[in-house]
Design a protein around this motif. Sequence first.
Motif, PDB file in Angstrom:
ATOM      1  N   PHE A  43      10.942  -8.795 -35.974  1.00  0.00           N
ATOM      2  CA  PHE A  43      10.671  -9.907 -35.053  1.00  0.00           C
ATOM      3  C   PHE A  43      11.978 -10.498 -34.536  1.00  0.00           C
ATOM      4  O   PHE A  43      12.112 -10.810 -33.354  1.00  0.00           O
ATOM      5  CB  PHE A  43       9.857 -11.002 -35.753  1.00  0.00           C
ATOM      6  CG  PHE A  43       8.451 -10.599 -36.106  1.00  0.00           C
ATOM      7  CD1 PHE A  43       7.784  -9.628 -35.386  1.00  0.00           C
ATOM      8  CD2 PHE A  43       7.796 -11.211 -37.160  1.00  0.00           C
ATOM      9  CE1 PHE A  43       6.477  -9.261 -35.711  1.00  0.00           C
ATOM     10  CE2 PHE A  43       6.496 -10.868 -37.495  1.00  0.00           C
ATOM     11  CZ  PHE A  43       5.842  -9.883 -36.763  1.00  0.00           C
ATOM     12  N   THR A  44      12.948 -10.675 -35.434  1.00  0.00           N
ATOM     13  CA  THR A  44      14.234 -11.254 -35.039  1.00  0.00           C
ATOM     14  C   THR A  44      14.959 -10.339 -34.059  1.00  0.00           C
ATOM     15  O   THR A  44      15.467 -10.789 -33.027  1.00  0.00           O
ATOM     16  CB  THR A  44      15.113 -11.494 -36.285  1.00  0.00           C
ATOM     17  OG1 THR A  44      14.434 -12.374 -37.175  1.00  0.00           O
ATOM     18  CG2 THR A  44      16.448 -12.094 -35.890  1.00  0.00           C
ATOM     19  N   GLU A  45      15.001  -9.035 -34.390  1.00  0.00           N
ATOM     20  CA  GLU A  45      15.707  -8.073 -33.533  1.00  0.00           C
ATOM     21  C   GLU A  45      15.092  -7.996 -32.140  1.00  0.00           C
ATOM     22  O   GLU A  45      15.803  -7.878 -31.141  1.00  0.00           O
ATOM     23  CB  GLU A  45      15.681  -6.683 -34.174  1.00  0.00           C
ATOM     24  CG  GLU A  45      16.600  -6.535 -35.367  1.00  0.00           C
ATOM     25  CD  GLU A  45      16.557  -5.135 -35.937  1.00  0.00           C
ATOM     26  OE1 GLU A  45      15.779  -4.292 -35.424  1.00  0.00           O
ATOM     27  OE2 GLU A  45      17.287  -4.868 -36.902  1.00  0.00           O
ATOM     28  N   LYS A  46      13.770  -8.032 -32.074  1.00  0.00           N
ATOM     29  CA  LYS A  46      13.078  -7.857 -30.802  1.00  0.00           C
ATOM     30  C   LYS A  46      12.731  -9.189 -30.126  1.00  0.00           C
ATOM     31  O   LYS A  46      12.087  -9.192 -29.069  1.00  0.00           O
ATOM     32  CB  LYS A  46      11.805  -7.021 -31.002  1.00  0.00           C
ATOM     33  CG  LYS A  46      12.078  -5.586 -31.413  1.00  0.00           C
ATOM     34  CD  LYS A  46      10.815  -4.769 -31.443  1.00  0.00           C
ATOM     35  CE  LYS A  46      11.123  -3.296 -31.664  1.00  0.00           C
ATOM     36  NZ  LYS A  46      11.809  -2.681 -30.516  1.00  0.00           N
ATOM     37  N   ASN A  47      13.151 -10.283 -30.751  1.00  0.00           N
ATOM     38  CA  ASN A  47      12.888 -11.608 -30.205  1.00  0.00           C
ATOM     39  C   ASN A  47      11.390 -11.822 -29.971  1.00  0.00           C
ATOM     40  O   ASN A  47      10.968 -12.316 -28.916  1.00  0.00           O
ATOM     41  CB  ASN A  47      13.669 -11.823 -28.900  1.00  0.00           C
ATOM     42  CG  ASN A  47      13.746 -13.284 -28.511  1.00  0.00           C
ATOM     43  OD1 ASN A  47      13.685 -14.171 -29.361  1.00  0.00           O
ATOM     44  ND2 ASN A  47      13.842 -13.543 -27.217  1.00  0.00           N
ATOM     45  N   LEU A  48      10.589 -11.449 -30.974  1.00  0.00           N
ATOM     46  CA  LEU A  48       9.141 -11.618 -30.898  1.00  0.00           C
ATOM     47  C   LEU A  48       8.737 -12.883 -31.636  1.00  0.00           C
ATOM     48  O   LEU A  48       9.363 -13.256 -32.643  1.00  0.00           O
ATOM     49  CB  LEU A  48       8.433 -10.405 -31.525  1.00  0.00           C
ATOM     50  CG  LEU A  48       8.609  -9.065 -30.806  1.00  0.00           C
ATOM     51  CD1 LEU A  48       8.052  -7.927 -31.666  1.00  0.00           C
ATOM     52  CD2 LEU A  48       7.923  -9.087 -29.451  1.00  0.00           C
ATOM     53  N   ASP A  49       7.707 -13.537 -31.155  1.00  0.00           N
ATOM     54  CA  ASP A  49       7.211 -14.752 -31.793  1.00  0.00           C
ATOM     55  C   ASP A  49       6.425 -14.376 -33.047  1.00  0.00           C
ATOM     56  O   ASP A  49       5.338 -13.807 -32.963  1.00  0.00           O
ATOM     57  CB  ASP A  49       6.318 -15.527 -30.815  1.00  0.00           C
ATOM     58  CG  ASP A  49       5.935 -16.901 -31.351  1.00  0.00           C
ATOM     59  OD1 ASP A  49       5.423 -16.977 -32.488  1.00  0.00           O
ATOM     60  OD2 ASP A  49       6.138 -17.891 -30.621  1.00  0.00           O
ATOM     61  N   GLU A  50       6.984 -14.690 -34.210  1.00  0.00           N
ATOM     62  CA  GLU A  50       6.384 -14.286 -35.488  1.00  0.00           C
ATOM     63  C   GLU A  50       4.962 -14.810 -35.635  1.00  0.00           C
ATOM     64  O   GLU A  50       4.050 -14.069 -36.022  1.00  0.00           O
ATOM     65  CB  GLU A  50       7.255 -14.791 -36.641  1.00  0.00           C
ATOM     66  CG  GLU A  50       6.712 -14.473 -38.014  1.00  0.00           C
ATOM     67  CD  GLU A  50       7.649 -14.914 -39.120  1.00  0.00           C
ATOM     68  OE1 GLU A  50       7.163 -15.541 -40.088  1.00  0.00           O
ATOM     69  OE2 GLU A  50       8.861 -14.623 -39.032  1.00  0.00           O
ATOM     70  N   ALA A  51       4.757 -16.074 -35.319  1.00  0.00           N
ATOM     71  CA  ALA A  51       3.438 -16.689 -35.518  1.00  0.00           C
ATOM     72  C   ALA A  51       2.383 -16.022 -34.644  1.00  0.00           C
ATOM     73  O   ALA A  51       1.259 -15.759 -35.097  1.00  0.00           O
ATOM     74  CB  ALA A  51       3.511 -18.185 -35.207  1.00  0.00           C
ATOM     75  N   ILE A  52       2.730 -15.730 -33.397  1.00  0.00           N
ATOM     76  CA  ILE A  52       1.768 -15.128 -32.466  1.00  0.00           C
ATOM     77  C   ILE A  52       1.394 -13.721 -32.915  1.00  0.00           C
ATOM     78  O   ILE A  52       0.210 -13.362 -32.974  1.00  0.00           O
ATOM     79  CB  ILE A  52       2.338 -15.108 -31.038  1.00  0.00           C
ATOM     80  CG1 ILE A  52       2.411 -16.536 -30.473  1.00  0.00           C
ATOM     81  CG2 ILE A  52       1.485 -14.223 -30.128  1.00  0.00           C
ATOM     82  CD1 ILE A  52       3.052 -16.625 -29.097  1.00  0.00           C
TER      83      ILE A  52
END
Length: 231
Positions: A43-52
């Motif tokens: 998630f951090t590497e791909k800048n994805l919203d963890e909660a979503i």
Amino acid sequence: MSSFTAEHTPAEIVKVFPKASDLFKERRIDFCCGGDRPLGTVFTEKNLDEAIVLSELNTAFDSWSKEDHEIIDWDQVPLSELVDHIVYNHHAYLNEELPALGQFVTKIFRVHGAKHPHLKELYRLYNDFKVDMEEHMIKEEGEVFPLIKEFEKNPSEKLAHHIHEANGGLEDEHESQGDILKRMRVITNDFEPPADACNSYRITYARLAELESDTFQHVHLENNVLFKRIK
């Protein structure tokens, strides 16, 4: 498993919830070659919203769990049966599909390449993938898989070491093949044909998406289940 968290790896999740592979492909989250890293890192590497993403994943899993599914625990299936499943399903599919799909990739490059220059790269990538996979399957079926079946009958540390040596380059090859598939997805806009695409163009992209899906499942079974069980 009640719910998935950022501590779980994509590989662990797909073992329990095979349909998660669809969500991971949409988000371009690797669950086969690089599938053993925690989701939080991805998630951090791909800048994805963890909660979503976790909410979507757990909602889908909750719905899926209420349906009637035959769940195969590949960690408990005899090694010889797992090998046969890979050969008679995934290898058989590739042996039939790779030459046939290659004709479509060549056709749309020849007919539409001037107008759609990315088809030249697609043509080259596909043929690299085809040759690599054919050689890879020959090595597995001729060298590595027979050793695994022998290990099941007569396990020993020496034979396990021999298998891991024979398997030496296979996981690197899996990563290389996965990279080719990822690049094909990028240049085809997620296998989405242009608005003016002919039927052959659309068929080609649909079959490439199916090829990607089957190959990722295939590699997941080998990297994250089969090879890890040889100890």
